[in-house]
Design a protein around this motif. Structure first.
Motif, PDB file in Angstrom:
ATOM      1  N   ASP A  85      52.157 -75.955 -57.589  1.00 42.51           N
ATOM      2  CA  ASP A  85      52.024 -74.558 -57.171  1.00 42.51           C
ATOM      3  C   ASP A  85      51.688 -74.417 -55.707  1.00 42.51           C
ATOM      4  O   ASP A  85      51.892 -73.361 -55.114  1.00 42.51           O
ATOM      5  CB  ASP A  85      50.918 -73.876 -57.994  1.00 42.51           C
ATOM      6  CG  ASP A  85      51.345 -73.804 -59.452  1.00 42.51           C
ATOM      7  OD1 ASP A  85      52.563 -73.776 -59.678  1.00 42.51           O
ATOM      8  OD2 ASP A  85      50.478 -73.803 -60.336  1.00 42.51           O
ATOM      9  N   SER A  86      51.142 -75.482 -55.115  1.00 40.68           N
ATOM     10  CA  SER A  86      50.660 -75.304 -53.739  1.00 40.68           C
ATOM     11  C   SER A  86      51.447 -76.129 -52.731  1.00 40.68           C
ATOM     12  O   SER A  86      50.947 -76.454 -51.668  1.00 40.68           O
ATOM     13  CB  SER A  86      49.184 -75.699 -53.679  1.00 40.68           C
ATOM     14  OG  SER A  86      49.028 -76.995 -54.208  1.00 40.68           O
ATOM     15  N   LEU A  87      52.660 -76.523 -53.088  1.00 40.68           N
ATOM     16  CA  LEU A  87      53.417 -77.368 -52.143  1.00 40.68           C
ATOM     17  C   LEU A  87      53.873 -76.606 -50.912  1.00 40.68           C
ATOM     18  O   LEU A  87      53.941 -77.149 -49.830  1.00 40.68           O
ATOM     19  CB  LEU A  87      54.623 -77.998 -52.843  1.00 40.68           C
ATOM     20  CG  LEU A  87      54.310 -79.283 -53.603  1.00 40.68           C
ATOM     21  CD1 LEU A  87      55.536 -79.768 -54.330  1.00 40.68           C
ATOM     22  CD2 LEU A  87      53.815 -80.359 -52.670  1.00 40.68           C
ATOM     23  N   GLY A  88      54.237 -75.334 -51.097  1.00 42.59           N
ATOM     24  CA  GLY A  88      54.597 -74.508 -49.937  1.00 42.59           C
ATOM     25  C   GLY A  88      55.648 -75.151 -49.067  1.00 42.59           C
ATOM     26  O   GLY A  88      56.740 -75.497 -49.523  1.00 42.59           O
ATOM     27  N   PRO A  89      55.308 -75.370 -47.794  1.00 41.75           N
ATOM     28  CA  PRO A  89      56.312 -75.908 -46.861  1.00 41.75           C
ATOM     29  C   PRO A  89      56.706 -77.336 -47.183  1.00 41.75           C
ATOM     30  O   PRO A  89      57.625 -77.869 -46.588  1.00 41.75           O
ATOM     31  CB  PRO A  89      55.607 -75.841 -45.511  1.00 41.75           C
ATOM     32  CG  PRO A  89      54.154 -75.814 -45.831  1.00 41.75           C
ATOM     33  CD  PRO A  89      54.006 -75.124 -47.143  1.00 41.75           C
ATOM     34  N   ASN A 132      40.050 -82.761 -50.927  1.00 43.72           N
ATOM     35  CA  ASN A 132      39.604 -81.431 -50.496  1.00 43.72           C
ATOM     36  C   ASN A 132      39.458 -81.409 -48.980  1.00 43.72           C
ATOM     37  O   ASN A 132      38.368 -81.585 -48.441  1.00 43.72           O
ATOM     38  CB  ASN A 132      38.269 -81.136 -51.188  1.00 43.72           C
ATOM     39  CG  ASN A 132      37.943 -79.667 -51.088  1.00 43.72           C
ATOM     40  OD1 ASN A 132      38.698 -78.900 -50.494  1.00 43.72           O
ATOM     41  ND2 ASN A 132      36.817 -79.284 -51.636  1.00 43.72           N
ATOM     42  N   HIS A 133      40.550 -81.241 -48.279  1.00 47.08           N
ATOM     43  CA  HIS A 133      40.510 -81.304 -46.815  1.00 47.08           C
ATOM     44  C   HIS A 133      39.822 -80.073 -46.245  1.00 47.08           C
ATOM     45  O   HIS A 133      39.697 -79.046 -46.897  1.00 47.08           O
ATOM     46  CB  HIS A 133      41.936 -81.362 -46.242  1.00 47.08           C
ATOM     47  CG  HIS A 133      42.674 -82.601 -46.602  1.00 47.08           C
ATOM     48  ND1 HIS A 133      42.561 -83.769 -45.911  1.00 47.08           N
ATOM     49  CD2 HIS A 133      43.549 -82.858 -47.619  1.00 47.08           C
ATOM     50  CE1 HIS A 133      43.320 -84.690 -46.461  1.00 47.08           C
ATOM     51  NE2 HIS A 133      43.930 -84.172 -47.509  1.00 47.08           N
ATOM     52  N   ASP A 134      39.410 -80.216 -44.982  1.00 41.54           N
ATOM     53  CA  ASP A 134      38.830 -79.051 -44.320  1.00 41.54           C
ATOM     54  C   ASP A 134      39.525 -78.907 -42.970  1.00 41.54           C
ATOM     55  O   ASP A 134      39.406 -79.791 -42.129  1.00 41.54           O
ATOM     56  CB  ASP A 134      37.329 -79.291 -44.122  1.00 41.54           C
ATOM     57  CG  ASP A 134      36.665 -78.090 -43.467  1.00 41.54           C
ATOM     58  OD1 ASP A 134      37.151 -76.976 -43.710  1.00 41.54           O
ATOM     59  OD2 ASP A 134      35.677 -78.282 -42.734  1.00 41.54           O
ATOM     60  N   PRO A 135      40.287 -77.896 -42.658  1.00 39.69           N
ATOM     61  CA  PRO A 135      40.629 -76.775 -43.539  1.00 39.69           C
ATOM     62  C   PRO A 135      41.552 -77.241 -44.673  1.00 39.69           C
ATOM     63  O   PRO A 135      42.175 -78.286 -44.532  1.00 39.69           O
ATOM     64  CB  PRO A 135      41.401 -75.841 -42.591  1.00 39.69           C
ATOM     65  CG  PRO A 135      41.990 -76.755 -41.574  1.00 39.69           C
ATOM     66  CD  PRO A 135      40.981 -77.840 -41.376  1.00 39.69           C
ATOM     67  N   PRO A 136      41.632 -76.478 -45.775  1.00 36.31           N
ATOM     68  CA  PRO A 136      42.471 -76.911 -46.904  1.00 36.31           C
ATOM     69  C   PRO A 136      43.935 -77.022 -46.497  1.00 36.31           C
ATOM     70  O   PRO A 136      44.369 -76.420 -45.519  1.00 36.31           O
ATOM     71  CB  PRO A 136      42.263 -75.810 -47.947  1.00 36.31           C
ATOM     72  CG  PRO A 136      41.697 -74.662 -47.205  1.00 36.31           C
ATOM     73  CD  PRO A 136      40.947 -75.212 -46.044  1.00 36.31           C
ATOM     74  N   LEU A 137      44.653 -77.825 -47.262  1.00 35.29           N
ATOM     75  CA  LEU A 137      46.072 -78.095 -46.937  1.00 35.29           C
ATOM     76  C   LEU A 137      46.883 -76.819 -46.818  1.00 35.29           C
ATOM     77  O   LEU A 137      47.809 -76.735 -46.022  1.00 35.29           O
ATOM     78  CB  LEU A 137      46.699 -78.960 -48.030  1.00 35.29           C
ATOM     79  CG  LEU A 137      46.445 -80.462 -47.923  1.00 35.29           C
ATOM     80  CD1 LEU A 137      47.254 -81.190 -48.973  1.00 35.29           C
ATOM     81  CD2 LEU A 137      46.817 -80.986 -46.554  1.00 35.29           C
ATOM     82  N   SER A 138      46.517 -75.828 -47.654  1.00 34.48           N
ATOM     83  CA  SER A 138      47.336 -74.610 -47.635  1.00 34.48           C
ATOM     84  C   SER A 138      47.296 -73.962 -46.245  1.00 34.48           C
ATOM     85  O   SER A 138      48.219 -73.269 -45.845  1.00 34.48           O
ATOM     86  CB  SER A 138      46.831 -73.629 -48.683  1.00 34.48           C
ATOM     87  OG  SER A 138      45.442 -73.431 -48.495  1.00 34.48           O
ATOM     88  N   GLN A 139      46.211 -74.231 -45.502  1.00 32.03           N
ATOM     89  CA  GLN A 139      46.139 -73.657 -44.152  1.00 32.03           C
ATOM     90  C   GLN A 139      46.522 -74.683 -43.096  1.00 32.03           C
ATOM     91  O   GLN A 139      46.481 -74.398 -41.900  1.00 32.03           O
ATOM     92  CB  GLN A 139      44.714 -73.162 -43.876  1.00 32.03           C
ATOM     93  CG  GLN A 139      44.348 -71.967 -44.735  1.00 32.03           C
ATOM     94  CD  GLN A 139      42.836 -71.816 -44.823  1.00 32.03           C
ATOM     95  OE1 GLN A 139      42.133 -72.070 -43.863  1.00 32.03           O
ATOM     96  NE2 GLN A 139      42.361 -71.390 -45.995  1.00 32.03           N
TER      97      GLN A 139
END
Length: 1609
Positions: free
Chosen positions: A789-793, A742-749
């Motif tokens: 679902d959250s791999l994105g780039p 659970n990174h901060d900011p989350p990986l999606s950002q």
């Protein structure tokens, strides 16, 4: 007082004095009575002979001295409040100048001065009357004053002066015997004997020195330096044992005072030219301890100090003194040190931290006491421990204060209510200076003492046999290491750590391991040395340590085993403790620590488990590992501590963490080097711990990710499989943990971090080991399942990993990678960025090309179909997103000034996606495996068919040229170069059908599929393609492909090519509404509005966004684009040229024939010819004579091609059936189409009729003479059929049964002639003559024709043709156009009626009669159609006819008849008919033209001549035959002739006389003599006939007339 007085009296006196003194001390506060006398008296009493007196006096003296000084203290107290100007002591020039002192102080001064005088054996100044004094007592008094009243000396300069000038020199003087004395040196160089040290004085001196240093160090800096140096000297090995013992006790007193030690360090060690006192003390202690171990058992003192230094570590070569080792069971239980056979017990002396001396307190002993064994060692040991404890706690305390001050300053600085900046700066700089000074002192202290400490502690550690002592030593080493670490003193820190490490490892194992580690080089040499030394049991004290574990050494060639003692385990725990609590200050020495732990872990057999924690391995893994139960219970604890150690790395600062990581990496590199070249179990400690460290530091993973993963990637490439496996395990675990953390900011950002985490996964693709790639792919699969679902780039990286699997990497790898891909396609297409879709297509395509597993290839083609479906369904969204992305990239590219480069540019991005998909499928269409090609081909054409409407109009250009034609080229090339070798089986036990048993045949299937697919697209999407501008060029290319396929030497391909040809020819130009192509049904399609002018390339419709509209784009109510007619015509003519080339090439007979000669199949030829009618419809307007010629050649050649006897049963009708093959049907149909077209066509087309007749007549000839195909030998079909019984006979070529075809052609000719007989071209081109000429062949062959029906048909056809043609011929008689026809006709009649062929033997009578009737019909035709019109017919022709009739009128017979048959075989009817015709035309009454008369005359003369001949021959034969009867037929013939003669004469009589020529009569009469000769014949039949013939001659019996008359007639 006299010496005789009794002791009682003295005692009494003394008691009185003591009470007086008490009173005095009370008084002294008020007045100053003289005390001098009292003191003198006491002294003198002290030295009496009586013990009691002495002791009492001594006590009194002590009391008096105390009282004197107490008075002075009281005096000072009283005067403290009165501030008086201190009188400056003038340089203290006058020693006795005490004028400035107050009364009590003066007394004290004088007393102290005299005590010094007395001890020095000088006369006193003040205590006049003193006679004797012992030094021991004097020193005791001095010590008590100094100890009890230090403030007196510190506050009064005079007293300070005394200390400096009197006490110190005195002490130094008194020490001299101790300094000079050497124990055991019996002789001395100096002549005077050396004074022996005296225990009481020496001991008391040391006590004084202790007090001086403790209390007045600040006053006596220089003097203390001397004292301390002396103290150090007293520890020398050549000093008496008791002296060394008390010296050690003295030193112990300083060791418990760290502040004092600090002062030493500041005053001496830190000054430039001063003795390094502090260092010397520590070193002296070390040497002292060493020397205790080196005391020679023999008492020989020659063992020098150096030996100890050299052997500090326990040298390998020293032999164990076995005698000492076995000291005895009971003794070794005591806590003790043992080293090289020297056994020294450890005594409990003092409580930790206090220096309670034993021998310094023995004031009553005069002789030196015997020192118990181990006492000095124990004191020295405690010195060291207290020294370490004191220094470290002091420095660490101060360090802590400095740090908290720093923190508070920083906090204050940051608080809003701050004081003025200047003050701040001032305080900060002061603080900085203070800190700098302090730090210098701390560093100096550590630098001064660490070498000595380390040497001593290491030796003790080695020698210790007691757990508690070991623990203390280790604790000291640990605290020193930590302190050095905190102060940043790397060398000393590493040295202490090395010592602990050394203790943890088996003795000689340690040396090699640590030397190599510190040198950080791992040459194999050092390991082999290690391997040998491992075998030796340590020569030092280890031999009686409890061995708790035996294990394998971690070496390249481990030889034997190594043992771990309980002390090793104890050291290991200390090491763990150090790393755990002080990891932050370890820095580079992590390497030492970890290297040692690694070796220990290895020896103990701990193996890594999931997450990197170490667990006890199974016995199987290290068969030589033996652990005692003690250690077994410890192992989980050790394992736990180890894990906690790495868990605590999360509290380290970044720099320390990097040190830890670097150390682990280099450790791992060493393990990797060791594991090279062998497949033994490698050490996985470092890798496991890297994993553990990474996992607990996830919150700041960025700072250590690169070094960590970079190293693990190297591990993954290691040749040792176990090493690799763990490298991959660690790497994949870290990646998975990193992605789920659970990174901060989350990986999606934080895309950068996500890519950073995924990057090593991609890097693993560069490693070729399959096990690593499997791990990598399993990791990908898990990532997809958990994070998909959250791999994105991160998608490109993940897809890249799947796509990087190469063909040679084994089936299981490919299968796993493919599983990942399947998961992506089924579940994740909607969640990934649209820009990644192209990568998905590429990856899926690449799996199709893998040839490890056919099923995967086929499934991947299925995936491509699914992907295309997805594109289709989500078209709008994908398109929008791609366009957006494209715009952004375009902008970036423009900013950078580069050109945007992507495949299929400049097509729109969504179209490019489709094109990539098509291109991928196109690649698969030329895969080496036929199944893949087939599947890919079907998918490609289905996709283009189903979804092609989504493409922009202009993109079709690319589809045609870059995808379809490119594919066709490649397929054509592969097919033409494919191997013709037979493939035995399709891998495994799959049997291959004979139609696919060579590569060539398999490629043929592909070619067929591809060509058909492209043709279908051309057909169904013509309305899209035609407006593209270069459609005609594309058309030409397609035709070229069709042509090359049609001409390929493969029946399957060539036939399919023609089918494709047929398909594209059915295309209708999309002009009218009714011609619109079919599109998928569309619901409520709005009509898009046309915008702008329609140019060839741009799209005519607004791009709408509903798929329905897209589909309806071309089926809207707008008429599709009309192509110009001319262009359309050109396309058809191109097609005609292709057709012609295919036809002429394929049907041209080869020059040579052998078994492999390719001959086109019947279906191919049929298909080829069937194309013509459709094609002709488009080109008929321009079709001319040349084209007709070309067509004729092809038709003729096609018909001539024979077939293989293998195929004949399938194609040919049985020989008896009169059925046409489909090819023959097609040929006739083609001609029929042409003929009909000519019929309705313009006038100028009718010149083609003759050519068509020629063509048909050529076919008619086949009935008798089958066509030849080049030089090929063909068998007759009947024979070929027979041949098939021989199963293994080679295939033969069989000529077809052409009879039905020829006969059908003949019927066509007749029909056509009926329609066209009067056409100018038909007349001019002598068609009739040609027909007759052609029919002459079968007619002349008659019974010899292959089929009986042929000549019958020929006759009837001839009759029909003549019935139409003769009137025409008569019409054009004058033009001479038919002149050449007549002779031909005459010959034809002749050949037919008088055929040379013999009727078959089995001909029945009925058949014969039927055939005779046919002949009769012909004669009837002559009599009805020809002879009546003799005036229009050439004379020669009529003559030929007459001759023929004449011939026919007499029986023509065949010599083959048997007697019995003669009567029927004679064609009596026929002869009769001929004769009658002859007669009819002989006496036709109405001769209107000379021509007719001519016919009659000719007919008669022929007839008469014929009769004459027959009669003559008969007479001749009769005469020759004698009694034998003549043959029946000859008899019949003569009878017929005789009957004919009688008939003729009858006819002549009936005729008008003027119509009969005189010559005729003459001929008749000339017959008479011959008839008469026949009378002799024997046959009654002949006789009766003769009788009838002779009777009419009666009419000629007339008288002869005159000559003249006869001459006239």
């Amino acid at each position: 007082m006299s010496g005789t007085s009794s002791p009682e009296a003295v005692k009494k006196l003394l008691e009185n004095m003591q009470s007086d003194l008490r009173a005095l001390s009370l008084e002294c506060k008020k007045k100053f009575p003289p005390v001098k006398e009292a003191i003198v008296l006491c002294f003198r009493l002290h030295f009496t002979k009586d013990n009691i007196t002495n002791n009492t006096a001594a006590a009194t003296v002590r009391q008096v001295v105390t009282v004197v000084f107490e008075r002075m203290v009281a005096e000072d107290e009283r005067h403290r409040d009165i501030i008086e100007q201190p009188v400056l002591v003038q340089g203290n020039s006058n020693r006795r100048s005490v004028s400035t002192l107050k009364p009590c102080a003066k007394d004290a001064y004088m007393l102290f001065q005299d005590l010094c005088q007395l001890v020095n054996a000088d006369a006193p100044y003040w205590l006049v009357g003193m006679t004797e004094m012992t030094r021991t007592f004097g020193l005791e008094l001095l010590e008590s004053v100094l100890n009890d009243f230090p403030q007196v000396f510190l506050q009064h300069q005079e007293f300070s002066f005394l200390l400096k000038e009197r006490v110190c020199p005195l002490v130094i003087k008194l020490f001299s015997p101790n300094i000079k004395f050497r124990q055991g040196s019996s002789t001395s160089s100096s002549p005077a004997p050396v004074e022996k040290p005296y225990f009481p004085i020496c001991m008391r001196l040391l006590r004084v020195v202790s007090v001086l240093i403790k209390q007045f160090y600040s006053l006596l800096v220089t003097e203390c330096e001397i004292f301390l140096s002396l103290l150090v000297k007293f520890l020398d090995a050549d000093k008496p044992q008791w002296l060394r013992a008390v010296a050690v006790e003295s030193i112990h007193r300083f060791c418990v005072q760290p502040q004092l030690l600090r002062s030493f360090c500041q005053s001496y060690d830190m000054k430039q030219h001063s003795t390094k006192v502090f260092r010397d003390i520590v070193n002296a202690l070390g040497s002292f301890i060493q020397s205790l171990f080196l005391v020679p058992p023999t008492g020989n003192p020659a063992t020098s100090n150096q030996a100890g230094n050299n052997n500090l570590g326990g040298s390998v070569s020293a032999p164990a003194n076995s005698g000492m080792v076995g000291i005895g069971g009971g003794v070794t239980l005591l806590p003790a040190f043992e080293y090289r056979g020297t056994w020294i017990p450890i005594l409990t002396i003092t409580v930790q931290g206090s220096a309670k001396a034993t021998y310094l307190e023995m004031l009553d002993k005069v002789e030196p006491p015997t020192i118990p064994e181990g006492y000095a060692m124990s004191v020295a040991f405690h010195c060291l421990l207290d020294l370490v404890r004191g220094i470290t706690s002091m420095i660490e305390g101060e360090l802590g204060e400095v740090e908290t001050e720093c923190q508070t300053t920083t906090e204050e600085g940051s608080s809003p209510t701050q004081s003025t900046e200047q003050q701040d700066l001032q305080s900060t700089s002061d603080q900085m200076d203070k800190e700098i000074v302090s730090r210098a002192v701390w560093e100096e202290m550590v630098n001064a003492c660490w070498c000595g400490l380390l040497a001593a502690l290491s030796l003790l550690l080695d020698a210790s046999t007691d757990e508690a002592a070991t623990e203390n030593i280790l604790k000291a080493e640990l605290t020193m290491a930590a302190l050095c670490g905190r102060l940043g003193l790397v060398t000393s820190r590493d040295a202490f750590i090395t010592a602990i490490c050394k203790g943890s490892l088996p003795p000689h194992y340690a040396l090699t391991v640590l030397n190599t580690t510190t040198a950080a080089t791992l040459s194999s040499k050092s390991y082999s040395v290690q391997g040998q030394s491992v075998m030796m049991i340590s020569p030092s004290s280890e031999s009686h340590q409890q061995v708790v574990a035996v294990g394998q050494p971690l070496a390249v060639q481990p030889q034997g085993t190594v043992m771990l003692t309980s002390k090793n385990i104890q050291c290991m725990r200390t090491l763990l403790n150090l790393a755990h609590c002080h990891g932050a200050v370890l820095g580079t020495s992590w390497q030492l620590v970890l290297a040692t732990l690694q070796h220990l872990v290895w020896i103990l057999g701990l193996k890594p488990s999931s997450g990197g924690a170490l667990k006890p391995g199974r016995a199987v893994e290290g068969p030589s590992t033996v652990l005692t139960t003690a250690v077994m219970t410890d192992l989980p604890v050790i394992s736990n501590i180890l894990s906690r150690l790495f868990e605590s790395s999360q509290y380290l600062d970044d720099v320390s963490l990097h040190h830890l990581i670097n150390a682990l990496c280099s450790l791992s590199l060493e393990a990797m080097d060791m594991a090279y070249g062998n497949n033994k179990e490698p050490s996985l400690f470092a890798v496991a711990k890297l994993l553990e460290t990474g996992l607990v530091n996830m919150h700041r993973i960025e700072i250590l990710w690169r070094p960590l993963t970079g190293h693990l990637l190297e591990v993954c490439q290691h040749p040792n499989s176990r090493m690799r496996e763990w490298g991959a395990e660690a790497l994949t675990s870290l990646i998975k943990a990193g992605l789920t953390f659970n990174h901060d900011p989350p990986l999606s950002q934080n895309q950068r971090l996500q890519l950073l985490l995924l990057n090593p996964l991609k890097e693993m693709s560069n490693i070729n080991h399959p096990d690593i790639r499997l791990k990598q792919l399993e990791c990908v699969l898990q990532i997809l399942q958990s994070q998909g679902d959250s791999l994105g780039p991160g998608w490109p990286l993940v897809l890249g990993v799947m796509g990087a699997i190469r063909n040679d990497q084994g089936e299981s790898l490919i299968r796993t990678a493919f599983q990942c891909l399947q998961l992506v396609v089924t579940d994740f297409l909607p969640t990934m960025p649209c820009t990644c879709l192209q990568i998905v297509v590429d990856v899926a395509g690449s799996f199709g090309l893998h040839n490890q597993e056919l099923n995967i290839s086929l499934t991947s083609i299925g995936l491509l179909w699914n992907i295309s479906d997805y594109f289709f369904q989500r078209g709008e969204t994908i398109e929008k997103e791609l366009n957006k992305e494209e715009a952004a990239q375009q902008k970036q590219a423009e900013e950078k000034g580069v050109v945007l480069n992507r495949p299929f540019h400049p097509a729109p991005p969504f179209d490019c996606l489709w094109l990539c998909l098509y291109a991928k499928l196109g690649e698969l269409c030329v895969d080496p495996r036929p199944a893949v090609r087939k599947s890919a081909g079907q998918t490609l054409f289905s996709t283009i068919g189903a979804h092609g409407t989504l493409l922009q109009h202009s993109t079709w250009h690319t589809v045609i040229w870059k995808v379809l034609f490119h594919l066709l080229d490649r397929v054509r090339e592969s097919s033409t170069t494919a191997d013709k070798e037979k493939i035995e089986s399709g891998g495994g036990n799959i049997l291959i059908h004979h139609s696919r048993d060579t590569a060539e045949k398999q490629w043929a299937e592909t070619w067929v599929l591809t060509l058909a697919g492209v043709a279908r697209i051309f057909n169904t999407r013509r309305y899209l393609l035609q407006p593209l501008g270069d459609f005609s060029r594309a058309w030409d290319v397609l035709l070229d492909h069709i042509q090359s396929a049609a001409l390929s030497k493969n029946n399957e391909v060539s036939l399919a090519a023609l089918k494709s040809f047929q398909e594209i020819l059915q295309i209708v130009s999309p002009v009218r509404d009714s011609d619109k192509p079919e599109t998928p049904p569309v619901v409520n399609v709005p009509v898009p509005v046309l915008i702008g002018p329609i140019s060839g390339m741009s799209r005519p419709f607004v791009r709408t966004d509903s798929i329905g509209e897209k589909l309806g784009r071309y089926s809207s109510s707008e008429p599709p684009i009309v192509t110009d007619e001319l262009e359309d015509l050109n396309l058809w003519w191109a097609a005609w040229n292709t057709w012609y080339r295919i036809g002429s090439e394929s049907t041209k007979p080869p020059i040579t024939f052998d078994k492999l000669t390719f001959i086109p199949s019947q279906p191919f030829l049929t298909a080829l010819i069937q194309i013509f009618p459709a094609l002709y419809q488009h080109i008929k307007t321009g079709f001319n004579m040349d084209d007709l010629q070309k067509l004729g050649v092809i038709l003729h050649s096609a018909i001539s091609v024979p077939i293989s006897s293998d195929a004949s049963p399938f194609i040919l009708p049985s020989y008896t059936e009169a059925v046409l093959t489909s090819l023959q049907e097609a040929v006739l149909t083609a001609l029929d189409v042409l003929q009909k077209a000519i019929c309705v066509g313009p006038e100028n087309m009718q010149i083609m009729y003759p050519a068509i007749f020629d063509q048909l007549l050529a076919f008619v000839e086949f009935s008798c003479k089958p066509p030849q195909y080049g030089q090929l030998e063909t068998k007759h079909i009947a024979n070929a059929k027979y041949n098939q019984i021989q199963l293994f006979a080679p295939a033969e070529w069989v000529a077809l049964n052409y009879v039905p075809f020829a006969e059908r052609s003949l019927e066509v000719v007749v029909d056509l002639y009926q329609k066209t007989a009067c056409h100018k071209a038909v007349v001019n081109e002598k068609v009739l003559q040609n027909i007759i000429k052609t029919l002459r062949v079968p007619l002349s062959l008659k019974y010899s024709c292959p089929s009986e029906s042929t000549w019958k048909l020929a006759v009837s056809s001839l009759l029909r043709v003549l019935s139409i043609g003769l009137p025409v011929a008569r019409q054009h008689a004058s033009s001479g156009k038919f002149d050449s026809m007549w002779p031909e006709l005459a010959n034809t009649f002749e050949d037919f009626l008088f055929t040379k062929s013999i009727p078959p033997d089995n001909l029945s009578i009925q058949e014969f009669q039927r055939n005779e009737n046919i002949d009769v019909e012909v004669v009837q035709l002559i009599s009805n159609e020809i002879l009546p019109y003799a005036n229009f017919i050439p004379k020669e022709f009529v003559g030929q006819i007459m001759t023929m009739l004449n011939k026919g009128s007499i029986h023509s017979q065949s010599s083959s008849f048997t007697e019995a048959e003669i009567d029927i075989r004679l064609r009596e009817e026929f002869s009769k008919m001929c004769f009658e015709t002859l007669l009819q035309f002989s006496f036709s009454n109405k001769v209107t033209t000379p021509q007719e008369g001519y016919i009659s005359r000719m007919a008669l003369s022929v007839l008469l001549k014929r009769s004459q001949d027959v009669l003559h021959r008969y007479i001749e034969d009769e005469r020759l035959s004698g009694k034998c009867p003549l043959p029946r037929q000859q008899v019949t013939e003569i009878i017929f002739v005789l009957k004919a003669v009688s008939t003729l004469i009858d006819s002549l009589k009936k005729t008008q006389p003027e119509n009969v020529d005189g010559n005729t009569w003459a001929q008749v009469i000339a017959l008479y003599p011959t008839l008469v000769e026949c009378i002799t014949c024997s046959s009654s039949e002949v006789c009766s006939a003769l009788k009838e013939a002779l009777v009419p001659f009666k009419d000629f019996m007339q008288p002869p007339a005159s000559r003249v008359q006869n001459g006239e007639s």
